[in-house]
Design a protein around this motif. Structure first.
Motif, PDB file in Angstrom:
ATOM      1  N   UNK A 123       0.822  -1.209   0.000  1.00 58.95           N
ATOM      2  CA  UNK A 123       0.000   0.000   0.000  1.00 58.95           C
ATOM      3  C   UNK A 123       0.857   1.260   0.000  1.00 58.95           C
ATOM      4  N   UNK A 124       1.955   1.244   0.741  1.00 66.43           N
ATOM      5  CA  UNK A 124       2.808   2.431   0.764  1.00 66.43           C
ATOM      6  C   UNK A 124       3.476   2.653  -0.593  1.00 66.43           C
ATOM      7  N   UNK A 125       3.877   1.573  -1.256  1.00 65.32           N
ATOM      8  CA  UNK A 125       4.464   1.727  -2.587  1.00 65.32           C
ATOM      9  C   UNK A 125       3.418   2.213  -3.589  1.00 65.32           C
ATOM     10  N   UNK A 126       2.185   1.735  -3.462  1.00 68.05           N
ATOM     11  CA  UNK A 126       1.116   2.217  -4.336  1.00 68.05           C
ATOM     12  C   UNK A 126       0.850   3.691  -4.097  1.00 68.05           C
ATOM     13  N   UNK A 127       0.815   4.091  -2.834  1.00 70.00           N
ATOM     14  CA  UNK A 127       0.653   5.505  -2.508  1.00 70.00           C
ATOM     15  C   UNK A 127       1.794   6.328  -3.077  1.00 70.00           C
ATOM     16  N   UNK A 128       3.013   5.834  -2.929  1.00 68.56           N
ATOM     17  CA  UNK A 128       4.196   6.566  -3.424  1.00 68.56           C
ATOM     18  C   UNK A 128       4.138   6.733  -4.937  1.00 68.56           C
ATOM     19  N   UNK A 129       3.599   5.733  -5.632  1.00 74.52           N
ATOM     20  CA  UNK A 129       3.544   5.816  -7.091  1.00 74.52           C
ATOM     21  C   UNK A 129       2.642   6.953  -7.559  1.00 74.52           C
ATOM     22  N   UNK A 130       1.664   7.327  -6.727  1.00 77.73           N
ATOM     23  CA  UNK A 130       0.746   8.402  -7.102  1.00 77.73           C
ATOM     24  C   UNK A 130       1.327   9.782  -6.829  1.00 77.73           C
ATOM     25  N   UNK A 131       2.521   9.837  -6.242  1.00 80.21           N
ATOM     26  CA  UNK A 131       3.135  11.105  -5.892  1.00 80.21           C
ATOM     27  C   UNK A 131       4.364  11.421  -6.738  1.00 80.21           C
ATOM     28  N   UNK A 132       4.629  10.601  -7.747  1.00 81.08           N
ATOM     29  CA  UNK A 132       5.827  10.798  -8.549  1.00 81.08           C
ATOM     30  C   UNK A 132       5.439  10.942 -10.011  1.00 81.08           C
ATOM     31  N   UNK A 133       6.424  11.256 -10.827  1.00 78.61           N
ATOM     32  CA  UNK A 133       6.195  11.400 -12.254  1.00 78.61           C
ATOM     33  C   UNK A 133       5.973  10.040 -12.901  1.00 78.61           C
ATOM     34  N   UNK A 134       5.514  10.061 -14.147  1.00 74.03           N
ATOM     35  CA  UNK A 134       5.195   8.827 -14.853  1.00 74.03           C
ATOM     36  C   UNK A 134       6.405   7.912 -14.997  1.00 74.03           C
ATOM     37  N   UNK A 135       7.588   8.476 -15.108  1.00 74.81           N
ATOM     38  CA  UNK A 135       8.771   7.653 -15.353  1.00 74.81           C
ATOM     39  C   UNK A 135       9.114   6.755 -14.164  1.00 74.81           C
ATOM     40  N   UNK A 136       8.773   7.165 -12.937  1.00 81.56           N
ATOM     41  CA  UNK A 136       9.073   6.374 -11.749  1.00 81.56           C
ATOM     42  C   UNK A 136       7.888   5.535 -11.289  1.00 81.56           C
ATOM     43  N   UNK A 137       6.709   5.783 -11.819  1.00 80.25           N
ATOM     44  CA  UNK A 137       5.506   5.157 -11.284  1.00 80.25           C
ATOM     45  C   UNK A 137       5.521   3.641 -11.441  1.00 80.25           C
ATOM     46  N   UNK A 138       5.929   3.159 -12.628  1.00 79.16           N
ATOM     47  CA  UNK A 138       5.910   1.713 -12.869  1.00 79.16           C
ATOM     48  C   UNK A 138       6.804   0.968 -11.881  1.00 79.16           C
ATOM     49  N   UNK A 139       7.958   1.532 -11.549  1.00 81.10           N
ATOM     50  CA  UNK A 139       8.863   0.874 -10.616  1.00 81.10           C
ATOM     51  C   UNK A 139       8.262   0.724  -9.232  1.00 81.10           C
TER      52      UNK A 139
ATOM     53  N   UNK B  23      -7.927   2.826   0.171  1.00 83.00           N
ATOM     54  CA  UNK B  23      -7.170   3.497   1.219  1.00 83.00           C
ATOM     55  C   UNK B  23      -5.832   4.000   0.694  1.00 83.00           C
ATOM     56  N   UNK B  24      -5.184   3.206  -0.167  1.00 85.20           N
ATOM     57  CA  UNK B  24      -3.902   3.635  -0.737  1.00 85.20           C
ATOM     58  C   UNK B  24      -4.063   4.882  -1.586  1.00 85.20           C
ATOM     59  N   UNK B  25      -5.194   5.013  -2.258  1.00 85.05           N
ATOM     60  CA  UNK B  25      -5.411   6.177  -3.112  1.00 85.05           C
ATOM     61  C   UNK B  25      -5.754   7.442  -2.381  1.00 85.05           C
ATOM     62  N   UNK B  26      -6.065   7.353  -1.090  1.00 82.86           N
ATOM     63  CA  UNK B  26      -6.439   8.554  -0.351  1.00 82.86           C
ATOM     64  C   UNK B  26      -5.235   9.414   0.024  1.00 82.86           C
ATOM     65  N   UNK B  27      -4.055   8.796   0.140  1.00 83.25           N
ATOM     66  CA  UNK B  27      -2.798   9.512   0.447  1.00 83.25           C
ATOM     67  C   UNK B  27      -2.980  10.369   1.697  1.00 83.25           C
ATOM     68  N   UNK B  28      -3.274   9.738   2.812  1.00 82.74           N
ATOM     69  CA  UNK B  28      -3.508  10.465   4.055  1.00 82.74           C
ATOM     70  C   UNK B  28      -2.404  10.261   5.078  1.00 82.74           C
ATOM     71  N   UNK B  29      -1.246   9.862   4.632  1.00 83.23           N
ATOM     72  CA  UNK B  29      -0.124   9.761   5.542  1.00 83.23           C
ATOM     73  C   UNK B  29       0.148   8.352   6.019  1.00 83.23           C
ATOM     74  N   UNK B  30       1.182   8.240   6.829  1.00 79.79           N
ATOM     75  CA  UNK B  30       1.709   6.947   7.233  1.00 79.79           C
ATOM     76  C   UNK B  30       0.739   6.183   8.140  1.00 79.79           C
ATOM     77  N   UNK B  31       0.159   6.862   9.120  1.00 77.89           N
ATOM     78  CA  UNK B  31      -0.719   6.181  10.065  1.00 77.89           C
ATOM     79  C   UNK B  31      -1.958   5.624   9.379  1.00 77.89           C
ATOM     80  N   UNK B  32      -2.452   6.354   8.380  1.00 84.20           N
ATOM     81  CA  UNK B  32      -3.609   5.862   7.636  1.00 84.20           C
ATOM     82  C   UNK B  32      -3.274   4.549   6.941  1.00 84.20           C
ATOM     83  N   UNK B  33      -2.106   4.467   6.333  1.00 82.37           N
ATOM     84  CA  UNK B  33      -1.711   3.244   5.643  1.00 82.37           C
ATOM     85  C   UNK B  33      -1.472   2.099   6.615  1.00 82.37           C
ATOM     86  N   UNK B  34      -0.938   2.400   7.807  1.00 81.76           N
ATOM     87  CA  UNK B  34      -0.745   1.359   8.807  1.00 81.76           C
ATOM     88  C   UNK B  34      -2.086   0.766   9.217  1.00 81.76           C
TER      89      UNK B  34
END
Length: 287
Positions: A30-46, A164-175
Motif C-alpha cells: 500500500x505504501x508503494x502504491x501511494x508513493x507511485x501516485x506522488x511521482x512522475x510517470x517515469x518512476x511510477x511503474x517501478x 485506502x492507498x489512493x487517499x494519500x492520508x499519511x503513514x498512520x492511515x496506511x498502517x
C-alpha cells in the motif's frame, strides 16, 4: 472415510505469524502504491511493481505459514514444488494487474472496482492453487457457499485496501489500512479452510511430493528476504513516511493566472522594467 482436519496444530502461533506476514506485505504494498501516485510517470511503474511484489509475497507467505499448522490426522501431507511456485507467481501477477490499474487510473470508480476485483481474485487464486499443490492419501472437497464467501472477502478486502492507498492520508492511515487488510486476508484464508473436508482413500501409503518442513520452510526464505529489503526502501524514503509529493502543485486562484514560482533574490523592484522605462519618458499631464 472422512479425515480429521486440524488447522491449528501449533495453537495460535501459526495464525498470529500468518497475520503479521499479511500485514507486512499489505503495508509495504500500500505504501508503494501511494508513493507511485506522488511521482512522475517515469518512476511510477517501478514503485507499482515493487508494491505488487511485496503484497503478493506477503500474502503468499501468510498462506503457507498458516499451512504449516494444517494437518490431517490419518495421513501425512506433502506439497508439489511446481504448483507451490506457481501459486506465488499467480499472487504477484494478479495483484500486480490490479495495483497497476489503480496506480495509473486512480482509486475511484471503474478503475477501483476493476483493480480491487482482480487483486481479490488473485488472492483467492493463490490460496486455492496452493491447496491444489497438496499431496495426501485422499481427495479434497469444498463447500461451494463457503468458498464463495472466501472469494467475496478477498475482493472486498482488496478493494478497500486499494481505496485506502489512493487517499494519500499519511503513514498512520496506511498502517491502519494494512492491519485491516491483514485481518481480512487471514480471515479469507481460514474461511477457505473451513470449506475444506478430506475424503481419505482406503489404502495408506506415502504421498508424492515433499514434506512441509523440506519444501515450505526453505521456499519462504526468499519472500521473507524480499519483504525485508522492501521494508528498508520504505523506511529510508522520507516521502514514503510523510506521504507528501516531491513536486509542488501550482497555486491557482480565481482571476489569477497560474505561473511558476520564482525564488526571491533579496531585491524588491518597485516597478516592472518596461513599465518603469515608459514612466520615465512619459510627459507630465496638464491639470
Amino acid at each position: 472415510m472422512q479425515g480429521t482436519v486440524d488447522g491449528f496444530s501449533y495453537g495460535l502461533v501459526t495464525p498470529v505469524v500468518a497475520y503479521l506476514m499479511a500485514c507486512l506485505g499489505g503495508a509495504l504494498g500500500l505504501r508503494c502504491t501511494t508513493r507511485s501516485m506522488l511521482v512522475s510517470q517515469s518512476w511510477r511503474a517501478g514503485w507499482l511493481a515493487l508494491g505488487a511484489a511485496a503484497m503478493g509475497s506477503g500474502i503468499w507467505t501468510m498462506h503457507f505459514v498458516a499451512m504449516m499448522g494444517f494437518t490431517v490426522t490419518q495421513t501425512p501431507i506433502h506439497y508439489d514444488k511446481a504448483t507451490t511456485f506457481a501459486s506465488l507467481a499467480v499472487a504477484i501477477v494478479m495483484v500486480g494487474v490490479g495495483v497497476f490499474i489503480v496506480g495509473y487510473r486512480g482509486a475511484t470508480g471503474v478503475a477501483l472496482f476493476t483493480g480491487g476485483t482482480l487483486t481479490g481474485l488473485g488472492i483467492a487464486s493463490m490460496h486455492y492453487l496452493g491447496m491444489a499443490g497438496m499431496r495426501l492419501n485422499g481427495v479434497l472437497q469444498y463447500d461451494t457457499l463457503t468458498v464463495a464467501a472466501s472469494v467475496v472477502i478477498a475482493v472486498v478486502a482488496a478493494t478497500a485496501a486499494l481505496w485506502a492507498a489512493g487517499q494519500i492520508r499519511g503513514f498512520l492511515w496506511s498502517v491502519g489500512a494494512s492491519l485491516v487488510m491483514g485481518l481480512a486476508v487471514t480471515g479469507m484464508h481460514y474461511t477457505g479452510m473451513a470449506a475444506l473436508s478430506v475424503h481419505l482413500h482406503g489404502m495408506g501409503g506415502t504421498p508424492a511430493g515433499e514434506t512441509p518442513a523440506a519444501l515450505l520452510a526453505p521456499m519462504m526464505i526468499g519472500p521473507l528476504v524480499f519483504l525485508c529489503l522492501a521494508g528498508v526502501v520504505v523506511m529510508f524514503d522520507p516521502l514514503m513516511v510523510m506521504g507528501r509529493p516531491d513536486w509542488a502543485p501550482a497555486e491557482r486562484k480565481p482571476g489569477v493566472p497560474a505561473h511558476p514560482r520564482v525564488a526571491h533574490t533579496g531585491r524588491h523592484p518597485s516597478v516592472h522594467p518596461r513599465r518603469g522605462a515608459a514612466q520615465r519618458f512619459r510627459a507630465p499631464q496638464n491639470r
